[in-house]
Design a protein around this motif. Sequence first.
Motif, PDB file in Angstrom:
ATOM      1  N   CYS A 602       0.836  -1.215   0.000  1.00 51.64           N
ATOM      2  CA  CYS A 602       0.000   0.000   0.000  1.00 51.64           C
ATOM      3  C   CYS A 602       0.863   1.254   0.000  1.00 51.64           C
ATOM      4  O   CYS A 602       0.618   2.197  -0.770  1.00 51.64           O
ATOM      5  N   ALA A 603       1.877   1.267   0.834  1.00 51.85           N
ATOM      6  CA  ALA A 603       2.690   2.477   0.983  1.00 51.85           C
ATOM      7  C   ALA A 603       3.412   2.839  -0.305  1.00 51.85           C
ATOM      8  O   ALA A 603       3.622   4.023  -0.603  1.00 51.85           O
ATOM      9  N   GLN A 604       3.814   1.840  -1.082  1.00 51.44           N
ATOM     10  CA  GLN A 604       4.597   2.111  -2.282  1.00 51.44           C
ATOM     11  C   GLN A 604       3.755   2.236  -3.554  1.00 51.44           C
ATOM     12  O   GLN A 604       4.299   2.418  -4.633  1.00 51.44           O
ATOM     13  N   MET A 605       2.442   2.149  -3.403  1.00 48.85           N
ATOM     14  CA  MET A 605       1.562   2.313  -4.561  1.00 48.85           C
ATOM     15  C   MET A 605       1.657   3.747  -5.073  1.00 48.85           C
ATOM     16  O   MET A 605       1.481   4.706  -4.317  1.00 48.85           O
ATOM     17  N   ARG A 606       1.950   3.901  -6.358  1.00 48.13           N
ATOM     18  CA  ARG A 606       2.079   5.241  -6.923  1.00 48.13           C
ATOM     19  C   ARG A 606       0.727   5.747  -7.416  1.00 48.13           C
ATOM     20  O   ARG A 606      -0.114   4.976  -7.873  1.00 48.13           O
ATOM     21  N   GLU A 607       0.554   7.032  -7.329  1.00 48.27           N
ATOM     22  CA  GLU A 607      -0.734   7.651  -7.640  1.00 48.27           C
ATOM     23  C   GLU A 607      -1.219   7.292  -9.039  1.00 48.27           C
ATOM     24  O   GLU A 607      -2.396   6.984  -9.242  1.00 48.27           O
ATOM     25  N   GLU A 608      -0.320   7.300 -10.007  1.00 46.24           N
ATOM     26  CA  GLU A 608      -0.748   7.065 -11.385  1.00 46.24           C
ATOM     27  C   GLU A 608      -1.162   5.609 -11.623  1.00 46.24           C
ATOM     28  O   GLU A 608      -1.735   5.281 -12.662  1.00 46.24           O
ATOM     29  N   GLU A 609      -0.871   4.724 -10.678  1.00 41.31           N
ATOM     30  CA  GLU A 609      -1.213   3.313 -10.835  1.00 41.31           C
ATOM     31  C   GLU A 609      -2.626   2.982 -10.348  1.00 41.31           C
ATOM     32  O   GLU A 609      -3.094   1.868 -10.543  1.00 41.31           O
ATOM     33  N   PHE A 610      -3.264   3.928  -9.737  1.00 47.25           N
ATOM     34  CA  PHE A 610      -4.619   3.656  -9.222  1.00 47.25           C
ATOM     35  C   PHE A 610      -5.634   3.642 -10.368  1.00 47.25           C
ATOM     36  O   PHE A 610      -5.523   4.359 -11.326  1.00 47.25           O
TER      37      PHE A 610
END
Length: 610
Positions: A602-610
């Motif tokens: 969760c912490a390393q999820m990048r914004e553009e990947e959502f």
Amino acid sequence: MRLRSTIDFLLYDWLKTEELNSRPRFADHSRQTFDAVMDICERIAREKYAPFNRTVDTQEPQFDGEKVILPECTYEARKAFAESGMLSAAQDYEIGGMQLPYTVEAAANCFFAAASISIGSNMLTSGNANAILVHGTEMQKQVFAANEFNGRWAGTMCLSEPQAGSSLSDITTRAEADGQGFEDDPLGPRYRLKGNKMWISSGDHELTENIVHLVLAKIPGADGKFIPGVKGISLFIVPKKLVDTEGRLTGERNDVALAGLNHKLGWRGTTNTLLNFGEGKYPVRGGAGALGYLVGKPGEGLKCMFHMMNEARISIGMAASMLGLAGYYASLEYAQNRPQGRPIGEGGKDASKPQSRIIEHADVKRMLLAQKAYGEGALALNLYCARLVDEQYTGSPEAAGQAKLLLEVLTPVAKSWPSEFCLEANSLAIQIHGGYGYTRDFAVEQYWRDNRLNMIHEGTHGIQAMDLLGRKVVMDGGKGLQLLAGRINASIERAMGRAQLSAYANHLAKALAEVGAATKSAWATGNPQEALANAVPYMQAFGHMVLAWTWLDVALALLDKDEELAIAAHKGGIAAMRYFFHYELPKIGGWLQVVKSRDMTCAQMREEEF
């Protein structure tokens, strides 16, 4: 009666509240006086609150441009509550209180929360007055706190702002010394405040003759500049209407203006407001800004306010518990009377036989048991925390120190665990009602809407989780966690001596060890970002471990009272304990796995990947 019998058992058989009467502060009391308080509160809740729960949900507060309009039943309920003395129930005789144990006050307030949480939200007034008692001057105590406790005035706490919810370091409300009699005002050093506060419960109404706002604002440093962050935040008393040193209204309106009402999913009977301080709508005493009086020392506003916040967090946990139980009672009654389906025999269903009541179906029993385990367990935990408050203030020095430390660790759980799992209880109550539960013809949908707020206010779920894992379990070298583990192990040892409970004691011992190991693993690298990446799963597991301990300890009291479990209510308590250990406690493994591995998905999820 179902709630009353549960509370009576927890108070007298489990928490041994009568033993407090041996202490000087409570020496005038007895089981009879405690019961009399409970009787009065139960009656007022039944007569003035419960019949109007739907009324205040459908007749929301209205603002006509000058004042807030509420249904008449709200005035009647508030008057009855104030006249009962419950606003000052735990306070000293000298200020009109009853010197009741806080445990009894908390238990008695359960009836109002279960009857109508949005009418019964008087907690901010008591918390506001308590904060002034601890940090205010003698004059502030006499004028503001005393008139809140006697019911003349109401109180709020004003922290959040439109651009800064829980991030208090980002508040922009300012306070500067009033040039006219800054140090000479007998009510305290006088300041002028300008700014906006959002989400202020009971921020404006006509239920009382005045409202005492406790407001966080930043003051300038010695160089005249405002200090970034939290260092310059101070606390101020800002009354809606100005008063003199005798507590009389002067006839002047302070420059506190209602900018609008927030229209909420639930808790609709309580006004929730946006307030403007010092916008110039009500110019006062020839200066610009709302008049406020400093509480405590400059720059120590958060310290003063958090005295009130911690009380509020226990109250929120109790509110969530009561809403969970209200839904449980409603769905239990429905399940006992709703016919649907038929039992399955060897040859299948026999359509010629009478329908079964849905309470006879195993899955409905599962949903009812879950609600009972969540609601009654959460109630027990919060009453235990209330008992720790009494221990903190009236116990021996050693007991008081331990109670304070335990409260530090348990408060995030006592607020957040009920707000999550008693909300789930409300969802199950809707499910038991089927399609009817999704309509406003039945109360359970309102209970869910009212309860949804409790995961948010007084510190969101995520904030409580970071407080627990980031501060409370590691502070002072983990002394608080060690103390809690000692209490849990004492219950485990007692339960090992009971044939009916020894297996559950072993399960709890394993869960305690898993939580301890996960705590160490989370902080193994010393990197807060890694440790706190899964703070919420940690809190869920930690809370489940605490609730399992609570249920085991309650079960010990049940067996002490009735070894053969001859009383139906006690059988139900043991069944709820069994349910929690069989269905709920095993869940902690998955939660703790991501904590132990410091999983960064969760912490390393990048914004553009959502």
